[in-house]
Design a protein around this motif. Sequence first.
Motif, PDB file in Angstrom:
ATOM      1  N   GLY A 131      -3.389   5.388   5.009  1.00  0.00           N
ATOM      2  CA  GLY A 131      -2.896   4.320   4.138  1.00  0.00           C
ATOM      3  C   GLY A 131      -3.841   4.089   2.981  1.00  0.00           C
ATOM      4  N   VAL A 132      -3.278   3.949   1.779  1.00  0.00           N
ATOM      5  CA  VAL A 132      -4.081   3.759   0.568  1.00  0.00           C
ATOM      6  C   VAL A 132      -3.595   2.495  -0.148  1.00  0.00           C
ATOM      7  CG1 VAL A 132      -4.893   4.774  -1.581  1.00  0.00           C
ATOM      8  CG2 VAL A 132      -4.272   6.247   0.343  1.00  0.00           C
ATOM      9  N   THR A 133      -4.500   1.560  -0.317  1.00  0.00           N
ATOM     10  CA  THR A 133      -4.173   0.378  -1.115  1.00  0.00           C
ATOM     11  C   THR A 133      -4.828   0.516  -2.482  1.00  0.00           C
ATOM     12  OG1 THR A 133      -4.248  -2.046  -1.218  1.00  0.00           O
ATOM     13  CG2 THR A 133      -6.140  -0.935  -0.187  1.00  0.00           C
ATOM     14  N   PRO A 134      -4.060   0.358  -3.556  1.00  0.00           N
ATOM     15  CA  PRO A 134      -4.630   0.562  -4.897  1.00  0.00           C
ATOM     16  C   PRO A 134      -5.505  -0.608  -5.368  1.00  0.00           C
ATOM     17  CG  PRO A 134      -2.332  -0.016  -5.063  1.00  0.00           C
ATOM     18  CD  PRO A 134      -2.612   0.133  -3.615  1.00  0.00           C
ATOM     19  N   LYS A 135      -5.305  -1.794  -4.798  1.00  0.00           N
ATOM     20  CA  LYS A 135      -6.041  -2.971  -5.287  1.00  0.00           C
ATOM     21  C   LYS A 135      -6.484  -3.816  -4.091  1.00  0.00           C
ATOM     22  CE  LYS A 135      -5.376  -6.913  -8.441  1.00  0.00           C
ATOM     23  NZ  LYS A 135      -6.575  -6.695  -9.271  1.00  0.00           N
ATOM     24  N   SER A 136      -7.789  -3.959  -3.961  1.00  0.00           N
ATOM     25  CA  SER A 136      -8.324  -4.758  -2.852  1.00  0.00           C
ATOM     26  C   SER A 136      -8.926  -6.073  -3.324  1.00  0.00           C
ATOM     27  CB  SER A 136      -9.378  -3.953  -2.100  1.00  0.00           C
ATOM     28  OG  SER A 136     -10.501  -3.677  -2.933  1.00  0.00           O
ATOM     29  N   THR A 137      -8.834  -6.386  -4.608  1.00  0.00           N
ATOM     30  CA  THR A 137      -9.383  -7.632  -5.162  1.00  0.00           C
ATOM     31  C   THR A 137      -8.270  -8.642  -5.411  1.00  0.00           C
ATOM     32  OG1 THR A 137      -9.201  -6.864  -7.443  1.00  0.00           O
ATOM     33  CG2 THR A 137     -11.224  -6.335  -6.258  1.00  0.00           C
ATOM     34  N   ASN A 138      -8.656  -9.910  -5.577  1.00  0.00           N
ATOM     35  CA  ASN A 138      -7.694 -10.986  -5.844  1.00  0.00           C
ATOM     36  C   ASN A 138      -7.627 -11.361  -7.319  1.00  0.00           C
ATOM     37  OD1 ASN A 138      -6.979 -11.308  -3.112  1.00  0.00           O
ATOM     38  ND2 ASN A 138      -8.797 -12.593  -2.742  1.00  0.00           N
ATOM     39  N   SER A 139      -8.384 -10.662  -8.150  1.00  0.00           N
ATOM     40  CA  SER A 139      -8.392 -10.978  -9.585  1.00  0.00           C
ATOM     41  C   SER A 139      -7.239 -10.265 -10.282  1.00  0.00           C
ATOM     42  CB  SER A 139      -9.721 -10.547 -10.199  1.00  0.00           C
ATOM     43  OG  SER A 139      -9.839  -9.145 -10.176  1.00  0.00           O
ATOM     44  N   ASP A 140      -7.102 -10.584 -11.546  1.00  0.00           N
ATOM     45  CA  ASP A 140      -6.061  -9.935 -12.357  1.00  0.00           C
ATOM     46  C   ASP A 140      -6.565  -8.643 -13.000  1.00  0.00           C
ATOM     47  OD1 ASP A 140      -4.284 -11.963 -11.787  1.00  0.00           O
ATOM     48  OD2 ASP A 140      -4.886 -13.174 -13.531  1.00  0.00           O
ATOM     49  N   ALA A 141      -7.807  -8.317 -12.763  1.00  0.00           N
ATOM     50  CA  ALA A 141      -8.387  -7.110 -13.373  1.00  0.00           C
ATOM     51  C   ALA A 141      -7.787  -5.857 -12.743  1.00  0.00           C
ATOM     52  CB  ALA A 141      -9.911  -7.115 -13.201  1.00  0.00           C
ATOM     53  N   GLY A 142      -7.861  -4.782 -13.486  1.00  0.00           N
ATOM     54  CA  GLY A 142      -7.370  -3.512 -12.971  1.00  0.00           C
ATOM     55  C   GLY A 142      -6.898  -2.599 -14.075  1.00  0.00           C
ATOM     56  N   THR A 143      -6.614  -1.377 -13.714  1.00  0.00           N
ATOM     57  CA  THR A 143      -6.148  -0.360 -14.667  1.00  0.00           C
ATOM     58  C   THR A 143      -4.844   0.241 -14.154  1.00  0.00           C
ATOM     59  OG1 THR A 143      -8.442   0.176 -15.213  1.00  0.00           O
ATOM     60  CG2 THR A 143      -6.756   1.766 -15.886  1.00  0.00           C
ATOM     61  N   TYR A 164       0.852  -1.197   0.000  1.00  0.00           N
ATOM     62  CA  TYR A 164       0.000   0.000   0.000  1.00  0.00           C
ATOM     63  C   TYR A 164       0.883   1.242   0.000  1.00  0.00           C
ATOM     64  CZ  TYR A 164       0.963   0.805   5.013  1.00  0.00           C
ATOM     65  OH  TYR A 164       1.577   1.065   6.222  1.00  0.00           O
ATOM     66  N   TYR A 165       0.264   2.399  -0.066  1.00  0.00           N
ATOM     67  CA  TYR A 165       1.001   3.662  -0.027  1.00  0.00           C
ATOM     68  C   TYR A 165       0.652   4.413   1.256  1.00  0.00           C
ATOM     69  CZ  TYR A 165       2.176   2.849  -4.873  1.00  0.00           C
ATOM     70  OH  TYR A 165       2.664   2.286  -6.024  1.00  0.00           O
ATOM     71  N   GLN A 166       1.700   4.824   1.945  1.00  0.00           N
ATOM     72  CA  GLN A 166       1.509   5.629   3.167  1.00  0.00           C
ATOM     73  C   GLN A 166       1.589   7.107   2.797  1.00  0.00           C
ATOM     74  OE1 GLN A 166       4.592   6.545   6.363  1.00  0.00           O
ATOM     75  NE2 GLN A 166       3.481   4.845   7.336  1.00  0.00           N
ATOM     76  N   VAL A 167       0.502   7.801   3.038  1.00  0.00           N
ATOM     77  CA  VAL A 167       0.447   9.242   2.757  1.00  0.00           C
ATOM     78  C   VAL A 167       0.549   9.982   4.089  1.00  0.00           C
ATOM     79  CG1 VAL A 167      -0.909  11.132   1.788  1.00  0.00           C
ATOM     80  CG2 VAL A 167      -1.014   8.859   0.747  1.00  0.00           C
ATOM     81  N   SER A 168       1.461  10.941   4.176  1.00  0.00           N
ATOM     82  CA  SER A 168       1.632  11.711   5.410  1.00  0.00           C
ATOM     83  C   SER A 168       1.487  13.200   5.116  1.00  0.00           C
ATOM     84  CB  SER A 168       2.991  11.425   6.052  1.00  0.00           C
ATOM     85  OG  SER A 168       4.048  11.780   5.170  1.00  0.00           O
ATOM     86  N   VAL A 169       0.930  13.908   6.088  1.00  0.00           N
ATOM     87  CA  VAL A 169       0.741  15.359   5.946  1.00  0.00           C
ATOM     88  C   VAL A 169       1.110  16.044   7.252  1.00  0.00           C
ATOM     89  CG1 VAL A 169      -1.098  15.201   4.217  1.00  0.00           C
ATOM     90  CG2 VAL A 169      -1.704  15.195   6.629  1.00  0.00           C
TER      91      VAL A 169
END
Length: 225
Positions: free
Chosen positions: A167-179, A114-119
């Motif tokens: 915290g931001v996760t770009p993909k929460s699925t287990n499939s191969d789909a995505g952009t 995931y990506y950790q975003v801090s401000v």
Amino acid sequence: MNRRLRTALVASAALSAGLLMTACESGSTDAADKTGTASSAAPTPTPSAARGGGSGGDDAGKTGPSKADGGGKAQGTSSSPAGSGAAGKSGYGQSCGTNDLQWSVKPMTQAGGYYQVSVKAKSGITCVLPAGLPVFAFGSGGTQARPAEQVAGEEITLTGDRTAYAGVTPKSTNSDAGTEYSTVIASVSEDDPNPLSLHVGSVTVDKPLTTNWHTDPADAVPFTS
């Protein structure tokens, strides 16, 4: 006897003539003195008097206060109280706007990646992060991250070096789909007028998730169950 009388008369006439001349000279001197005194005693007209009460003339070039300004206050000066600069800064003591904050992002390996975003607040600013979910949308398509937590977060006051994390996760699925996307559009809230772009490199996005803001980075991990 007649000769003595004539001599006396001549002497008397000469004496009278002398006294008369002396009196005339004295009178002329006194008059001259009086004239000189009167002349020297006359006041020299001042520039303001010559201008008729200060209108026109050199007054047009004056930059200092004048009675016409009202109470002696110089025109063009600010009426703001001293020391009001800090209070006038954007976001000071109010809800944080996106442009009130310094943003950073880094990839993390925990929870499948995931990506950790801090401000944190910019220098001189104190503001409050709202309790609502932060807004993260990937790419120009605007694939927005949904909440990864069931409970809403709390307001966080940011000042100095105090930092908040999400915290931001770009993909929460287990499939191969995505952009594939390389940027995240981030803002504090939905209606913030100044969103910004965070570069994350090439990443596959499918049903992204985000946590609330937290002061402990360990709490800002978007676990997927």
